[in-house]
Write an enzyme that holds these catalytic residues in place. Structure first.
Site, PDB file in Angstrom:
ATOM      1  N   ARG A 155       0.843  -1.190   0.000  1.00 41.79           N
ATOM      2  CA  ARG A 155       0.000   0.000   0.000  1.00 41.79           C
ATOM      3  C   ARG A 155       0.885   1.250   0.000  1.00 41.79           C
ATOM      4  O   ARG A 155       1.843   1.343   0.764  1.00 41.79           O
ATOM      5  CB  ARG A 155      -0.923   0.023   1.234  1.00 41.79           C
ATOM      6  CG  ARG A 155      -2.089  -0.948   1.155  1.00 41.79           C
ATOM      7  CD  ARG A 155      -3.102  -0.503   0.106  1.00 41.79           C
ATOM      8  NE  ARG A 155      -4.241  -1.397  -0.004  1.00 41.79           N
ATOM      9  CZ  ARG A 155      -4.326  -2.421  -0.842  1.00 41.79           C
ATOM     10  NH1 ARG A 155      -3.298  -2.688  -1.632  1.00 41.79           N
ATOM     11  NH2 ARG A 155      -5.414  -3.158  -0.907  1.00 41.79           N
ATOM     12  N   GLU A 167      -0.764   8.557  -3.851  1.00 45.10           N
ATOM     13  CA  GLU A 167      -1.785   9.081  -4.760  1.00 45.10           C
ATOM     14  C   GLU A 167      -1.520   8.523  -6.148  1.00 45.10           C
ATOM     15  O   GLU A 167      -0.388   8.610  -6.653  1.00 45.10           O
ATOM     16  CB  GLU A 167      -1.752  10.610  -4.789  1.00 45.10           C
ATOM     17  CG  GLU A 167      -2.840  11.231  -5.645  1.00 45.10           C
ATOM     18  CD  GLU A 167      -2.851  12.749  -5.571  1.00 45.10           C
ATOM     19  OE1 GLU A 167      -3.263  13.371  -6.565  1.00 45.10           O
ATOM     20  OE2 GLU A 167      -2.430  13.301  -4.532  1.00 45.10           O
ATOM     21  N   HIS A 216       0.955   0.091 -10.342  1.00 38.62           N
ATOM     22  CA  HIS A 216       0.048  -0.772  -9.568  1.00 38.62           C
ATOM     23  C   HIS A 216      -0.372  -1.992 -10.385  1.00 38.62           C
ATOM     24  O   HIS A 216      -1.553  -2.241 -10.634  1.00 38.62           O
ATOM     25  CB  HIS A 216      -1.186   0.030  -9.130  1.00 38.62           C
ATOM     26  CG  HIS A 216      -1.824  -0.518  -7.878  1.00 38.62           C
ATOM     27  ND1 HIS A 216      -2.437   0.272  -6.939  1.00 38.62           N
ATOM     28  CD2 HIS A 216      -1.937  -1.798  -7.405  1.00 38.62           C
ATOM     29  CE1 HIS A 216      -2.922  -0.486  -5.958  1.00 38.62           C
ATOM     30  NE2 HIS A 216      -2.613  -1.745  -6.220  1.00 38.62           N
TER      31      HIS A 216
END
Length: 321
Positions: free
Chosen positions: A236, A264, A282
């Site tokens: 994360r 972000e 990601h």
């Protein structure tokens, strides 16, 4: 009663028809995310107003959303993370939250190992040199004999530790609750976080975001790491101070970093300027195989919740596109 299922994922059934065929054959009503981007609260409310169930990505589900989705009974997350969902509010309203935790283990573990090798053997660094017209070499490091710390020994952290051990690295672990049965079968040394930070050459983060877990890798923690240590984060973005990481890399205290997650997203910060950093958008769980399996399990979870009978499509349709 015919159930209305809203699929919020930016892409769905992109690599196989199986997930959509499961829904169609079950006779439910399907609505897709036609916006083709991660939805915000207002868009979820607009597109999912009459939904009984949602097959979800990482978009936010808070009290405002729940106040408008009055028919919603189940959110079936395609993936493992559920920190974008207000779990207390969902529980209060009787909304079931399901996920697919086992599918993500192998792809994220493989991504973590790939990032370690990339930084140790300077793969991206040398690729960029060649692309700029320079034939220049710099020695890297073996993984064998390196001290690697794994923070977070859940499903993914355990798998990473197992692979590292098989590659003859010295593996250290840290977790709030350690699986003693698993630990007995693996040569992992458990340390406190302070001890681990001072000991390792490579730091792998596999930490979830929750009220129980307050881990954060900031300036103070980075200063505890050895000079030249590298950091891998595939968990994360919120658990790492990107500004402090940039400063530690520029100063030469840290040797490198590989990040697949950011505070972000999309990310456009200072780390893109550095040549000892590997950055990916990601994609740790984004393999065709794992995507098909995650989507299929998310569909099966929601159909089983609503007690809707279904049959697996013929094996022919299991092929990837």
């Amino acid at each position: 009663m015919r159930r209305n299922i809203f699929i919020t994922l930016q892409s769905f059934a992109e690599y196989s028809d199986v997930p959509l065929l499961l829904l169609k054959n079950a006779g439910v009503s399907i609505r897709l995310n036609t916006r083709k981007h991660r939805l915000n609260q207002s868009e979820i409310i607009e597109l999912g107003e009459d939904s009984d169930g949602i097959i979800a990505g990482v978009e936010p589900y808070d009290k405002m959303v729940f106040n408008k989705l009055l028919r919603l009974k189940c959110i079936s997350r395609c993936g493992v993370g559920i920190d974008s969902i207000d779990l207390k509010e969902a529980e209060r309203r009787g909304i079931a939250i399901l996920n697919t935790p086992d599918v993500v283990v192998q792809p994220v573990a493989e991504m973590t190992i790939a990032m370690i090798f990339n930084l140790l053997r300077l793969l991206t660094y040398h690729t960029n040199l060649l692309k700029s017209g320079e034939w220049r070499k710099r020695a890297g490091h073996l993984l064998k004999g390196r001290k690697v710390g794994v923070v977070g020994l859940g499903r993914i952290g355990k798998r990473v530790a197992e692979i590292l051990g098989s590659l003859n690295a010295y593996v250290y672990g840290c977790d709030l609750k350690v699986d003693s049965e698993w630990l007995a079968g693996n040569n992992i040394k458990i340390l406190s976080i302070s001890e681990l930070l001072c000991e390792v050459d490579v730091l792998c983060l596999h930490v979830s975001v929750s009220t129980d877990n307050t881990f954060f890798l900031g300036k103070k923690e980075m200063a505890q790491l050895k000079k030249g240590a590298i950091i891998i984060n595939t968990s994360r973005g919120q658990i790492l101070d990107e500004g402090a990481l940039y400063e530690s890399l520029v100063s030469g205290h840290l040797g490198g970093a590989a990040l697949d997650v950011f505070g972000e997203e999309p990310y456009s910060g200072q780390l893109v300027e550095l040549d000892n950093v590997v950055l990916t958008p990601h994609i740790s769980t984004l393999t065709k195989e794992s995507r098909i399996e995650m989507e299929t399990q998310a569909v099966e979870n929601i159909l089983e919740y609503f007690d809707v009978p279904y049959e697996c499509p013929p094996l022919l349709n299991m092929n990837q596109k």
